[in-house]
Enzyme design. Structure first.
Site: not given
Ligand code: GRF
Length: 201
Positions: A14-15, A92-93, A110, A174
């Site tokens: 959860g960062s 999950r998708i 991502h 980043q």
């Protein structure tokens, strides 16, 4: 009134969620977090959200078929009426059942410069390919895996001797810089004009 509510979906550390939360707290991002949902009961991110006093929901996904789970998510989110759904390490998708309720309003982060290295272990993939530059991408989720229009990216140089851990750590720094900025950009573009939001395409 302009809806600037965010729902955050996460499965682990959860960062990225914390980085968004902190940006709001500092006043750098004009938004609020209306709920944090996790499919993993003991996800560290969910624990942090509780500590922050946010509304948290645990919606276990194990053994639940994708369409059904999407429906459950959509139902859980509905009362909060979020402007954006932010996937932040949500493993999950998400499919059409959820996406069509939030057209161009589900964001994901991502750890690579998409469309390079989608899927799992993006940093490992970059190292295995000998990429000299990788980075991170915020994209609007569609039905593909790590596909969809890109509001923001940041490049990170791959250094001699980098390991998966060292590269991941620099990319993560980043990620924490761009996710909340991309959220702000999306919120500012959105008011009342769906076509404008979809205009990212
Ligand atoms: C990040 O690397 C993000 O890019 C990927 O999953 C990881 C989540 O990290 N989608 P965290 O849970 O936000 O710390």
């Amino acid at each position: 009134m302009n809806n600037r509510k965010l729902a955050v979906l996460l499965s682990g550390r959860g960062s990225n969620f914390v980085a968004i939360y902190e940006a709001i707290r500092r006043g750098d991002l004009d938004a609020s977090i209306c709920c944090v949902i996790s499919n993993v009961a003991d996800a560290a991110g969910l624990v942090r959200a509780k500590e922050f006093g946010l509304t948290t929901i645990c919606l276990p996904s194990q053994g639940i078929e994708r369409t059904e789970y999407d429906r459950m998510l959509a139902k859980a989110l509905r009362p909060f009426a979020p402007a954006l759904v932010c996937l932040a390490g949500f493993m999950r998708i998400v499919g059409p059942e959820l996406l069509r309720e939030y057209p161009s309003r589900v964001l994901n982060i991502h750890p690579a410069l998409l469309p390079s290295f989608p899927g799992l272990h993006a940093q490992r993939q970059a190292l295995q390919h000998g990429a000299k530059v990788s980075g991170c991408t915020v994209h609007i989720a569609d039905e593909g895996v790590d596909t969809g229009p890109i509001p923001m990216q940041r490049a990170v140089e791959v250094l001699e001797g980098d390991t998966e851990e060292s590269l991941s750590a620099r990319i993560l720094e980043q990620e924490h810089e761009i996710y909340w900025r991309a959220v702000g950009l999306m919120l500012d573009k959105m008011p009342g004009d769906r076509r404008e939001a979809a205009g990212w395409k």
